[in-house]
Scaffold this active site. Sequence first.
Site, PDB file in Angstrom:
ATOM      1  N   LYS A  52     108.775 -14.483  23.964  1.00  0.00           N
ATOM      2  CA  LYS A  52     108.011 -14.657  25.903  1.00  0.00           C
ATOM      3  C   LYS A  52     107.332 -13.935  26.616  1.00  0.00           C
ATOM      4  CE  LYS A  52     112.250 -18.144  26.440  1.00  0.00           C
ATOM      5  NZ  LYS A  52     114.026 -18.499  27.126  1.00  0.00           N
ATOM      6  N   GLN A  96     118.919 -15.536  29.326  1.00  0.00           N
ATOM      7  CA  GLN A  96     118.479 -15.570  28.135  1.00  0.00           C
ATOM      8  C   GLN A  96     119.902 -16.409  27.431  1.00  0.00           C
ATOM      9  OE1 GLN A  96     115.947 -16.347  26.805  1.00  0.00           O
ATOM     10  NE2 GLN A  96     116.828 -17.246  24.950  1.00  0.00           N
ATOM     11  N   ASP A 119     114.368 -21.393  34.311  1.00  0.00           N
ATOM     12  CA  ASP A 119     114.216 -22.279  33.396  1.00  0.00           C
ATOM     13  C   ASP A 119     114.760 -23.872  34.300  1.00  0.00           C
ATOM     14  OD1 ASP A 119     114.624 -21.190  30.970  1.00  0.00           O
ATOM     15  OD2 ASP A 119     116.187 -19.992  31.744  1.00  0.00           O
TER      16      ASP A 119
HETATM   17  N1  GUN Z   1     118.504 -20.432  24.502  1.00  0.00           N
HETATM   18  C1  GUN Z   1     117.944 -20.728  24.020  1.00  0.00           C
HETATM   19  N2  GUN Z   1     116.792 -22.181  24.854  1.00  0.00           N
HETATM   20  C2  GUN Z   1     116.935 -21.389  26.456  1.00  0.00           C
HETATM   21  C3  GUN Z   1     115.756 -20.971  27.011  1.00  0.00           C
HETATM   22  O1  GUN Z   1     114.959 -21.933  27.117  1.00  0.00           O
HETATM   23  N3  GUN Z   1     116.341 -20.727  28.536  1.00  0.00           N
HETATM   24  C4  GUN Z   1     117.438 -19.567  28.380  1.00  0.00           C
HETATM   25  N4  GUN Z   1     117.260 -19.109  29.463  1.00  0.00           N
HETATM   26  N5  GUN Z   1     118.050 -19.699  26.551  1.00  0.00           N
HETATM   27  C5  GUN Z   1     117.711 -20.673  26.567  1.00  0.00           C
END
Ligand code: GUN
Length: 281
Positions: A52, A96, A119
């Site tokens: 990311k 996350q 998200d």
């Molecule tokens: N863990 C696995 N996929 C994601 C996601 O798309 N966002 C977040 N915040 N955590 C994750």
Amino acid sequence: MENKLISGTQLSKILLENLKEKINNITNNRLPKIVIVQVGDNLASNKYIKHKLKSCEKIGMLSEHLKLDQNITQEELLEEIHKLNNDNKVDGVIVQLPLPNHIDTQVINETIDVNKDADGFSPSTLGKVMLNTSKIFPATPFGILKLLEWKNVELMGANVVIIGRSNIVGKPLANMLINKSATVTICNTKTKDLANVAKKADILICAAGVAKLITKDFVNKDMTVIDVGANFVDGKYCGDVDFDQVIDQVKLITPVPGGVGPMTIACLLENVYNLYLEKNK
Ligand code: GUN
């Protein structure tokens, strides 16, 4: 085989290029910024966050990685989120997942300011997704819809079977497809006669988290298959679909890696950009 593949690597590059150009064109304002909050040191999370941050750098989006101690209390974490909610220079906040067991994920998702919910996991955003009034969409479902539209896969009237009923993929995705006039069946690994239910679909989307669940018994020759799985088996990354077994038995399919994964990151950053635009209208 090549013309059967739906390449998320390719489409995500196009999306990130578009975002980069838009961010490059910002001259009279500060740049969009995302803050990624991590609690502890989960290995998979480390990897996702690295991707990311790298994508942010590529497109000129500002980013910050706030890595907090595994033993932080829920109250302390909420305090950090409140600070980010009140910071005018932050457009998107993500926490996350997974979080340690002593922290209630739902409480955290409800605390992130809805105007910074990159998200799209807050109850408010998910409600709007259901009502078809949201500008922000959970990134994985958002990416899947973009892949299907890119390949001109008809959604209106299509029979879509989703395997997986999670809050971050299956449930929002089902609502987004319903809003496109698809006929949606949501299954899970306990669904009776799962292979036969799946086999009747025009579009099969598997987000069960079970490596190689989808064999040739689940598919048909006219089917589009979207594999959301990201499983580690014997040190190798593989999806929920037994790719080698089904590739000759379907019309279109996403590979793992290089399918849904890169789309999730591109769509997350598109959400941040859209939140930034909303704020700076
Ligand atoms: N863990 C696995 N996929 C994601 C996601 O798309 N966002 C977040 N915040 N955590 C994750």
